[in-house]
Design a protein around this motif. Structure first.
Motif, PDB file in Angstrom:
ATOM      1  N   GLU A   1      49.905  79.726  41.248  1.00 29.64           N
ATOM      2  CA  GLU A   1      49.381  79.229  42.349  1.00 29.64           C
ATOM      3  C   GLU A   1      50.389  79.090  43.624  1.00 29.64           C
ATOM      4  OE1 GLU A   1      48.123  75.376  40.897  1.00 29.64           O
ATOM      5  OE2 GLU A   1      46.311  76.395  39.969  1.00 29.64           O
ATOM      6  N   SER A   2      51.806  78.886  43.237  1.00 30.88           N
ATOM      7  CA  SER A   2      52.720  78.512  44.505  1.00 30.88           C
ATOM      8  C   SER A   2      53.194  80.020  44.960  1.00 30.88           C
ATOM      9  CB  SER A   2      53.846  77.995  43.672  1.00 30.88           C
ATOM     10  OG  SER A   2      54.576  78.423  42.373  1.00 30.88           O
ATOM     11  N   GLY A   3      52.695  81.185  44.338  1.00 30.55           N
ATOM     12  CA  GLY A   3      53.135  82.594  44.821  1.00 30.55           C
ATOM     13  C   GLY A   3      54.448  83.173  44.041  1.00 30.55           C
ATOM     14  N   VAL A   4      54.787  82.420  42.942  1.00 30.43           N
ATOM     15  CA  VAL A   4      56.041  82.994  42.025  1.00 30.43           C
ATOM     16  C   VAL A   4      55.509  83.934  41.081  1.00 30.43           C
ATOM     17  CG1 VAL A   4      57.936  82.378  40.725  1.00 30.43           C
ATOM     18  CG2 VAL A   4      57.204  80.804  42.579  1.00 30.43           C
ATOM     19  N   CYS A   5      56.281  84.914  40.912  1.00 32.54           N
ATOM     20  CA  CYS A   5      55.808  86.161  39.859  1.00 32.54           C
ATOM     21  C   CYS A   5      56.096  85.647  38.529  1.00 32.54           C
ATOM     22  CB  CYS A   5      56.506  87.219  40.134  1.00 32.54           C
ATOM     23  SG  CYS A   5      56.155  88.018  41.660  1.00 32.54           S
ATOM     24  N   ARG A   6      54.889  85.851  37.700  1.00 29.34           N
ATOM     25  CA  ARG A   6      55.064  85.326  36.350  1.00 29.34           C
ATOM     26  C   ARG A   6      54.953  86.693  35.324  1.00 29.34           C
ATOM     27  NH1 ARG A   6      57.368  80.623  36.338  1.00 29.34           N
ATOM     28  NH2 ARG A   6      56.366  79.269  37.428  1.00 29.34           N
ATOM     29  N   CYS A   7      56.073  87.364  34.736  1.00 28.04           N
ATOM     30  CA  CYS A   7      56.427  88.672  34.189  1.00 28.04           C
ATOM     31  C   CYS A   7      55.534  88.530  32.708  1.00 28.04           C
ATOM     32  CB  CYS A   7      57.606  89.109  34.280  1.00 28.04           C
ATOM     33  SG  CYS A   7      58.584  89.116  35.749  1.00 28.04           S
ATOM     34  N   ASP A   8      54.976  89.801  32.518  1.00 30.86           N
ATOM     35  CA  ASP A   8      54.724  90.126  31.093  1.00 30.86           C
ATOM     36  C   ASP A   8      55.866  90.086  30.160  1.00 30.86           C
ATOM     37  OD1 ASP A   8      52.163  89.741  32.074  1.00 30.86           O
ATOM     38  OD2 ASP A   8      51.774  91.956  32.285  1.00 30.86           O
ATOM     39  N   PRO A   9      55.660  90.113  28.839  1.00 33.53           N
ATOM     40  CA  PRO A   9      56.767  90.504  27.996  1.00 33.53           C
ATOM     41  C   PRO A   9      57.280  91.564  27.903  1.00 33.53           C
ATOM     42  CG  PRO A   9      54.988  88.862  26.715  1.00 33.53           C
ATOM     43  CD  PRO A   9      54.552  89.275  28.132  1.00 33.53           C
ATOM     44  N   GLY A  10      58.828  91.893  28.070  1.00 33.81           N
ATOM     45  CA  GLY A  10      59.165  93.097  27.954  1.00 33.81           C
ATOM     46  C   GLY A  10      59.677  93.611  29.425  1.00 33.81           C
ATOM     47  N   TRP A  11      59.382  92.628  30.495  1.00 29.67           N
ATOM     48  CA  TRP A  11      59.732  92.721  31.896  1.00 29.67           C
ATOM     49  C   TRP A  11      60.421  91.567  32.440  1.00 29.67           C
ATOM     50  CZ3 TRP A  11      58.741  97.761  33.563  1.00 29.67           C
ATOM     51  CH2 TRP A  11      57.906  98.886  32.979  1.00 29.67           C
ATOM     52  N   GLU A  12      60.916  92.003  33.698  1.00 31.10           N
ATOM     53  CA  GLU A  12      61.884  90.880  34.114  1.00 31.10           C
ATOM     54  C   GLU A  12      62.267  91.372  35.645  1.00 31.10           C
ATOM     55  OE1 GLU A  12      65.510  90.616  32.001  1.00 31.10           O
ATOM     56  OE2 GLU A  12      66.093  92.668  32.381  1.00 31.10           O
ATOM     57  N   GLY A  13      62.906  90.460  36.420  1.00 28.32           N
ATOM     58  CA  GLY A  13      63.172  90.733  37.913  1.00 28.32           C
ATOM     59  C   GLY A  13      62.186  89.955  38.685  1.00 28.32           C
ATOM     60  N   PRO A  14      62.384  89.959  40.084  1.00 26.49           N
ATOM     61  CA  PRO A  14      61.753  89.006  41.158  1.00 26.49           C
ATOM     62  C   PRO A  14      60.289  89.538  41.193  1.00 26.49           C
ATOM     63  CG  PRO A  14      64.037  89.721  42.012  1.00 26.49           C
ATOM     64  CD  PRO A  14      63.806  90.303  40.697  1.00 26.49           C
ATOM     65  N   GLN A  15      60.065  90.925  41.134  1.00 28.12           N
ATOM     66  CA  GLN A  15      58.747  91.294  41.328  1.00 28.12           C
ATOM     67  C   GLN A  15      58.308  92.095  39.884  1.00 28.12           C
ATOM     68  OE1 GLN A  15      61.254  92.467  43.699  1.00 28.12           O
ATOM     69  NE2 GLN A  15      60.464  90.691  44.812  1.00 28.12           N
ATOM     70  N   CYS A  16      59.071  91.692  38.778  1.00 21.72           N
ATOM     71  CA  CYS A  16      58.483  92.285  37.384  1.00 21.72           C
ATOM     72  C   CYS A  16      58.535  93.673  37.314  1.00 21.72           C
ATOM     73  CB  CYS A  16      57.274  91.645  37.133  1.00 21.72           C
ATOM     74  SG  CYS A  16      57.135  89.869  37.123  1.00 21.72           S
ATOM     75  N   GLU A  17      59.699  94.271  38.025  1.00 19.28           N
ATOM     76  CA  GLU A  17      59.736  95.797  38.030  1.00 19.28           C
ATOM     77  C   GLU A  17      60.649  96.335  36.912  1.00 19.28           C
ATOM     78  OE1 GLU A  17      60.407  96.906  41.782  1.00 19.28           O
ATOM     79  OE2 GLU A  17      58.332  96.343  42.572  1.00 19.28           O
ATOM     80  N   ASP A  18      61.585  95.421  36.382  1.00 11.61           N
ATOM     81  CA  ASP A  18      62.887  95.957  35.427  1.00 11.61           C
ATOM     82  C   ASP A  18      62.302  95.640  34.039  1.00 11.61           C
ATOM     83  OD1 ASP A  18      64.317  96.451  37.886  1.00 11.61           O
ATOM     84  OD2 ASP A  18      65.146  94.194  37.791  1.00 11.61           O
ATOM     85  N   CYS A  19      62.351  96.720  33.154  1.00  7.03           N
ATOM     86  CA  CYS A  19      62.208  96.740  31.794  1.00  7.03           C
ATOM     87  C   CYS A  19      63.325  95.977  31.028  1.00  7.03           C
ATOM     88  CB  CYS A  19      61.897  97.784  31.158  1.00  7.03           C
ATOM     89  SG  CYS A  19      63.223  99.064  31.402  1.00  7.03           S
ATOM     90  N   VAL A  20      62.953  95.448  30.026  1.00  3.84           N
ATOM     91  CA  VAL A  20      63.915  94.552  29.011  1.00  3.84           C
ATOM     92  C   VAL A  20      64.529  95.529  27.945  1.00  3.84           C
ATOM     93  CG1 VAL A  20      64.510  92.826  27.389  1.00  3.84           C
ATOM     94  CG2 VAL A  20      62.791  92.696  29.497  1.00  3.84           C
ATOM     95  N   ARG A  21      66.079  95.817  27.782  1.00  3.72           N
ATOM     96  CA  ARG A  21      66.431  96.902  27.010  1.00  3.72           C
ATOM     97  C   ARG A  21      66.353  96.318  25.538  1.00  3.72           C
ATOM     98  NH1 ARG A  21      72.408  98.148  29.271  1.00  3.72           N
ATOM     99  NH2 ARG A  21      72.292  95.864  29.185  1.00  3.72           N
ATOM    100  N   MET A  22      66.500  97.086  24.538  1.00  3.09           N
ATOM    101  CA  MET A  22      66.558  96.529  23.229  1.00  3.09           C
ATOM    102  C   MET A  22      67.753  95.709  23.101  1.00  3.09           C
ATOM    103  SD  MET A  22      66.860  98.878  19.792  1.00  3.09           S
ATOM    104  CE  MET A  22      68.400  99.704  20.126  1.00  3.09           C
ATOM    105  N   PRO A  23      67.713  94.452  22.381  1.00  4.63           N
ATOM    106  CA  PRO A  23      68.953  93.669  22.127  1.00  4.63           C
ATOM    107  C   PRO A  23      69.962  94.389  21.410  1.00  4.63           C
ATOM    108  CG  PRO A  23      66.576  92.683  21.533  1.00  4.63           C
ATOM    109  CD  PRO A  23      66.522  93.876  21.863  1.00  4.63           C
ATOM    110  N   GLY A  24      71.110  94.269  21.982  1.00  3.59           N
ATOM    111  CA  GLY A  24      72.495  94.957  21.427  1.00  3.59           C
ATOM    112  C   GLY A  24      72.640  96.111  21.961  1.00  3.59           C
TER     113      GLY A  24
END
Length: 382
Positions: free
Chosen positions: A39-62
């Motif tokens: 509602e405030s215009g902030v991006c809420r990313c799905d699991p496995g994605w990150e970044g200000p616009q949810c465009e970066d994937c999350v790498r495997m831990p380790g």
């Protein structure tokens, strides 16, 4: 008319919501494929994605030297391999892990191995082939072979606790120090021992004396004394036996005070009043009361409380007492007879008695003549 008004209000509210949602989507810059705007215009990313616009994937831990195109990937960079991209493909050239002139080899997974020259071994060929390697660790019972990394001329064994010897072949006898007490049997083990306790003792070292009075074996108010695998009951007067179960009082005589007891509380029981055939004796100061004592009654009632050795001792002491009394009487009579003979100068009887002997005789029948007594006194004075 009221229904139409209500329907009109609902249509107007829905149109306002659609306009607001359209305005929010136009102001949000999130990748709506990987997230959403709140509602405030902030991006809420799905699991496995990150970044200000949810465009970066999350790498495997380790993952160390890798990237991803989809969430939870680890795509290795050039020169790196392995599941986590942490193994250097050029490790042999960059780090030179092999020692002592060994040859280094790598594979596609980034693993390396060293080909050791003769006389050396180990992952990096850092160990010299010494006595331990040549004899294939002769230490027994888990002992560790040591030869200074192969540079020692002879090997040595570091033994585990409980073993000694050049090759750790001797099991230490843990019973040498005699840890078990009270005659217990010690059983040796591997760096340990156990004690087989005799009856009456418990504990690791058999030092705990079990309480044989825990079951309260003494009856009729008897006091229990704990012994070694045994107990002793101190019976109150009137009871006897190992458990104070025997009653010494006769029926009908409970109200009479006992005239004689053998041991009382400390000896485990007493005897009741003496009855039967007895000798009577009036004791001074007793007010005319008779003390009745019967040897037969004493033996009958006290036989259970006296042992055979005590009876023999009693008879011997009685015989010695009688002998001492007889000897004393004989010595007194002998001394009295000597004093009497000395005063009268007595001699053995003869056929005729001299006047001196007749003077020694004392007559209790008649007095001597007065003239004769006076003459005898005058003769003594001259």
């Amino acid at each position: 008319m009221p229904h139409r008004l209500t329907l009109g209000l609902l249509v107007w509210s829905c149109s306002l919501l659609v306009q607001n949602c359209t305005a929010q989507e136009e102001d949000c810059h999130c990748n709506l494929s990987h997230g959403r705007c709140d509602e405030s215009g902030v991006c809420r990313c799905d699991p496995g994605w990150e970044g200000p616009q949810c465009e970066d994937c999350v790498r495997m831990p380790g993952c160390v030297h890798g990237s991803c195109d989809q969430p939870w990937q680890c795509t290795c960079e050039s020169g790196w391999a392995g599941r986590f991209c942490d193994k250097d493909i050029y490790v042999c050239a960059n780090e030179q892990p092999c020692q002592n002139g060994a040859t280094c080899f790598t594979n596609d997974m980034g693993d390396y191995s060293c080909f050791c020259p003769e006389g050396f071994h180990g992952k990096h060929c850092e160990l010299k082939t010494g006595p331990c390697q040549r004899t294939r660790s002769p230490c027994k019972n888990g002992g560790l072979c040591e030869d200074s990394n192969g540079f020692a001329s002879e090997l040595s064994c570091r033994c585990l606790a409980g073993f000694v010897g050049p090759r750790c072949e001797v099991n230490v006898d843990d019973c040498l120090m005699r840890p078990c007490a009270n005659g217990a049997t010690c059983v040796d083990g591997v760096n340990r021992f156990s004690c087989l306790c005799p009856p009456g003792f418990a504990g690791r070292f058999c030092t705990v004396n079990e309480d044989d009075c825990a079951s309260r074996p003494c009856l009729n108010g008897g006091r229990c004394l704990d012994r070694v695998n045994a107990f002793q009951c101190l019976c109150p007067p009137g009871f006897t036996g190992a458990n104070c179960e025997g009653e010494l009082w006769r029926p009908g005589l409970e109200t009479r005070a006992p005239a004689w007891t053998s041991q009382g509380w400390a000896g485990g029981g007493g005897a009741g009043p003496l009855q039967g055939n007895s000798s009577q004796r009036v004791t001074p100061g007793s007010g005319g009361r008779l003390l009745k004592i019967s040897v037969k009654e004493v033996v009958t009632q006290q036989g259970a409380g006296l042992t055979e050795a005590q009876l023999i001792t009693l008879l011997v002491l009685g015989g010695m007492t009688l002998a001492v009394v007889a000897l004393t009487a004989a010595l007194v009579l002998r001394g009295h007879w000597r004093d009497r003979c000395t005063r009268c100068r007595c001699e053995p009887p003869r056929a005729r008695h001299t006047p001196a002997e007749q003077d020694c005789k004392i007559s209790f029948l008649h007095d001597p003549a007065p003239g004769l007594e006076k003459k005898r006194l005058n003769t003594q004075v001259i």
